[in-house]
Design an enzyme around this catalytic site. Structure first.
Site, short mmCIF file in Angstrom:
data_model
loop_
_atom_site.label_atom_id
_atom_site.label_comp_id
_atom_site.label_asym_id
_atom_site.label_seq_id
_atom_site.Cartn_x
_atom_site.Cartn_y
_atom_site.Cartn_z
N SER A 90 0.81 -1.23 0.00
CA SER A 90 0.00 0.00 0.00
C SER A 90 0.84 1.27 0.00
O SER A 90 0.39 2.31 -0.49
CB SER A 90 -0.94 0.02 1.21
OG SER A 90 -1.93 -0.96 1.08
N HIS A 156 -1.14 5.22 9.00
CA HIS A 156 -1.11 4.02 8.15
C HIS A 156 -0.79 4.41 6.71
O HIS A 156 -0.96 5.57 6.32
CB HIS A 156 -2.45 3.28 8.24
CG HIS A 156 -2.35 1.83 7.91
ND1 HIS A 156 -2.59 1.34 6.66
CD2 HIS A 156 -2.04 0.76 8.68
CE1 HIS A 156 -2.43 0.02 6.66
NE2 HIS A 156 -2.10 -0.35 7.88
N ASP A 325 -5.82 0.74 -4.70
CA ASP A 325 -4.36 0.81 -4.79
C ASP A 325 -3.75 -0.50 -5.27
O ASP A 325 -2.66 -0.52 -5.84
CB ASP A 325 -3.76 1.22 -3.45
CG ASP A 325 -4.29 0.42 -2.27
OD1 ASP A 325 -5.22 -0.39 -2.45
OD2 ASP A 325 -3.78 0.60 -1.15
N HIS A 326 -4.45 -1.60 -5.06
CA HIS A 326 -3.98 -2.93 -5.48
C HIS A 326 -5.09 -3.92 -5.21
O HIS A 326 -6.08 -3.62 -4.53
CB HIS A 326 -2.72 -3.34 -4.70
CG HIS A 326 -2.89 -3.23 -3.21
ND1 HIS A 326 -3.66 -4.10 -2.48
CD2 HIS A 326 -2.42 -2.32 -2.32
CE1 HIS A 326 -3.66 -3.75 -1.21
NE2 HIS A 326 -2.91 -2.64 -1.08
N HIS A 425 -1.39 -9.47 -0.95
CA HIS A 425 -1.79 -8.71 -2.14
C HIS A 425 -1.56 -9.55 -3.39
O HIS A 425 -0.78 -10.50 -3.39
CB HIS A 425 -0.98 -7.42 -2.25
CG HIS A 425 -1.20 -6.47 -1.11
ND1 HIS A 425 -0.52 -5.28 -1.01
CD2 HIS A 425 -2.01 -6.53 -0.03
CE1 HIS A 425 -0.90 -4.65 0.09
NE2 HIS A 425 -1.80 -5.40 0.70
#
Length: 547
Positions: A90, A156, A325-326, A425
């Protein structure tokens, strides 16, 4: 009589001057419009962290096939790889959206020293680890208001990439300090403990700093929703907030509520605003392979999308971009045991529709009472599962603190014919969604860095000019003949010390100040220390102060 004519003459002159000013302002605005006919005042970037097509497909079926708010503006695909890996984490993914540059995994808005992916340009060695000015920082320098909304803790990776710079995304204390000194106007989410001097290792009172600089700081949603100023940090949980299904009784607001309040406050600025909204915990549910958590927070995110789109469509100066983002988890509707030619919709949804809490919420309910009988009772009441095996009961009983969703998620997934390939991911493309008042939107397959390029273009912000001379390093200063050292005697407060003649200048890490004796100067950008490389980066105008 003479005085009357003099007054009349002055009135005529004043009127002419005012008319000239109005006409010149109009001409300037018209010229600017012609030069950039797609320019908008406001951009709302929305990031459903880790969300995939499987997630949105399941969310639609959960609500009986009803479309999601984001569906109507789907327009393309995004490549998500980082500078050095086909599968991004991320931090570099958010960095690409925030800066228009790829970096390597774990890094936040700094240039990489490792580039191995095809098509990613190499970085000059002198620029390794150098902070990259983000679109949020540039928007603030351009006079716009800025905001961050999320459900994770504020340091984060995703919110951090827009307002901090680090080679370690897990260095929450230093990241938090940078974000505070960057003075983002509206911050809503979790993570109060990172500004509380009693809970920080370095005992920095960041809450006090915010208050002294005109911010309203509160852990209370009631206070935040009744605030009508312009600068506020509302942090509604000590660490991360709850999943949306688990919010009941927590006093925490929904993502949609925080988004609506942020827009209300930010839109007071006549120069416009930049707002990033993250559906943070879609990602966490995916890591746990918890479909209930996925549904919970995809739908919560989509309700926030509805708020943003309603605002944008009510005027002609706001663009909305939605970009995961992914991907995460490798989720599929159907698994190895699914007989897809006979499987009915209810076979996928029966248990998920009965679920009242996510796996994390069930852990809260169980507490320390993990007897066989209590486990069967809670899982039956909140999931409708009455046939737990003894192996499943034992797995629930023995789950580590904070990881029960990693046990319950697969239990529900198996009964719901849902497949998962990983707890991490994955590297496939994600969907791009965009709304622009003049329908000027990117289409087709684009790189994640191009999302930032697009936002900068429509905001009329030249990010390149901001980055050109933003930062200078301790090495650069040494080469220019300054006496420079890095004082690490206090690891919680590393300082750059610059000596010249009889004067000493001290620049603390994470802050945007220079101390010269009893005098303090403010810098444009926060200072960044990269311990692994022993490089200290400071705002470049420091040279003018020490000449």
């Amino acid at each position: 009589m003479k005085r009357f004519f003099m007054k009349r003459k002055n009135l005529i002159v004043s009127t002419v001057l005012i008319l000239c000013l109005i006409l010149s302002t109009f001409a300037l605005a018209q010229q600017e419009s012609e030069e950039n006919p797609h320019k908008v005042k406001n951009v709302i970037l929305m990031i459903p962290d880790g969300m995939t097509i499987a997630h949105t497909s399941l969310a639609r079926w959960y609500q009986d096939g009803e479309s999601l708010a984001m569906d109507e503006i789907a327009c393309g695909l995004i490549r998500t790889h980082s500078a050095n890996n086909p599968i991004t984490d991320s931090a570099p993914a958010a960095t690409a959206y925030a800066t228009g540059f790829k970096t390597q995994n774990r890094y936040l808005s700094i240039y990489p020293e490792m580039v191995s992916m095809p098509g990613v340009g190499q970085v000059d060695e002198k620029d390794f680890y150098k902070p990259i000015v983000t679109i949020l920082e540039a928007a603030k320098k351009a006079g716009k208001s800025t905001g961050l909304v999320f459900t994770c803790q504020f340091p984060h990776a995703t919110p951090a990439a827009f307002a901090s710079h680090s080679d370690n995304r897990n260095d929450y204390e230093n990241i938090a300090e940078q974000m505070v000194y960057n003075q983002v106007d509206v911050v809503f989410g979790g993570g109060y403990k990172y500004i509380d001097k009693n809970q920080r290792k370095d005992k920095e009172d960041l809450a006090r700093y915010l208050k002294e600089n005109g911010f309203f700081v509160t852990p209370s949603w009631y206070e935040a929703k009744n605030f009508y100023g312009q600068k506020i940090w509302g942090l509604f949980a000590q660490d991360a907030m709850h999943y949306d299904f688990d919010r009941n009784g927590s006093g925490e607001p929904s993502l949609a509520e925080m988004t609506q309040k942020a827009i209300q406050l930010l839109s007071k600025n006549k120069n416009g605003f930049f707002l990033m909204v993250e559906g943070s915990e879609i990602d966490w549910a995916s890591h746990a392979n918890d479909p209930v958590g996925v549904i919970s927070d995809v739908l919560a995110f989509d309700r926030a999308v509805k708020v943003a789109l309603e605002f944008a469509k009510s005027r002609n100066d706001t663009a909305v971009i939605i970009a995961s983002d992914h991907s995460n988890g490798g989720m599929s509707i159907g698994n190895y045991s699914t007989k897809y030619d006979t499987a009915m919709l209810n076979d996928f949804l029966k248990y998920i529709k009965k679920a009242k809490r996510t796996g994390a919420g069930i852990e809260e309910l169980l507490g320390n009472n993990r007897t066989d009988e209590n486990i069967k009772k809670i899982v039956s009441e909140y999931y409708g599962v009455d046939n737990l095996t003894q192996d499943e009961i034992n797995a629930i009983k023995n789950a580590k603190t904070g990881e029960l969703n990693y046990v319950l998620g697969p239990i529900i997934s198996k009964r719901s014919n849902l497949g998962w390939t990983t707890n991490g991911h994955t590297g496939e493309d994600v969907v791009l969604y965009a709304y622009h008042p003049n329908n000027y939107i990117p289409r087709g397959l684009i790189d994640n860095t191009e999302v930032c390029d697009y936002m900068a273009e429509i905001l009329g912000i030249d990010l390149g000019s901001f980055n050109e001379n933003a930062y200078i390093s301790n090495i650069d200063l040494e080469e220019k003949g300054y006496n420079v050292s890095i004082d690490t005697s206090n690891p919680s407060n590393v300082q750059l010390v610059i000596s010249k003649e009889n004067k000493t200048y001290i620049i603390p890490q994470n802050k945007n100040v220079v101390l010269a004796g009893s005098t303090q100067y403010r810098l444009k950008y926060v200072s960044v220390y990269i311990p692994t490389a022993k490089r200290f980066f400071v705002s470049s105008e420091v040279e003018n102060l020490i000449k």
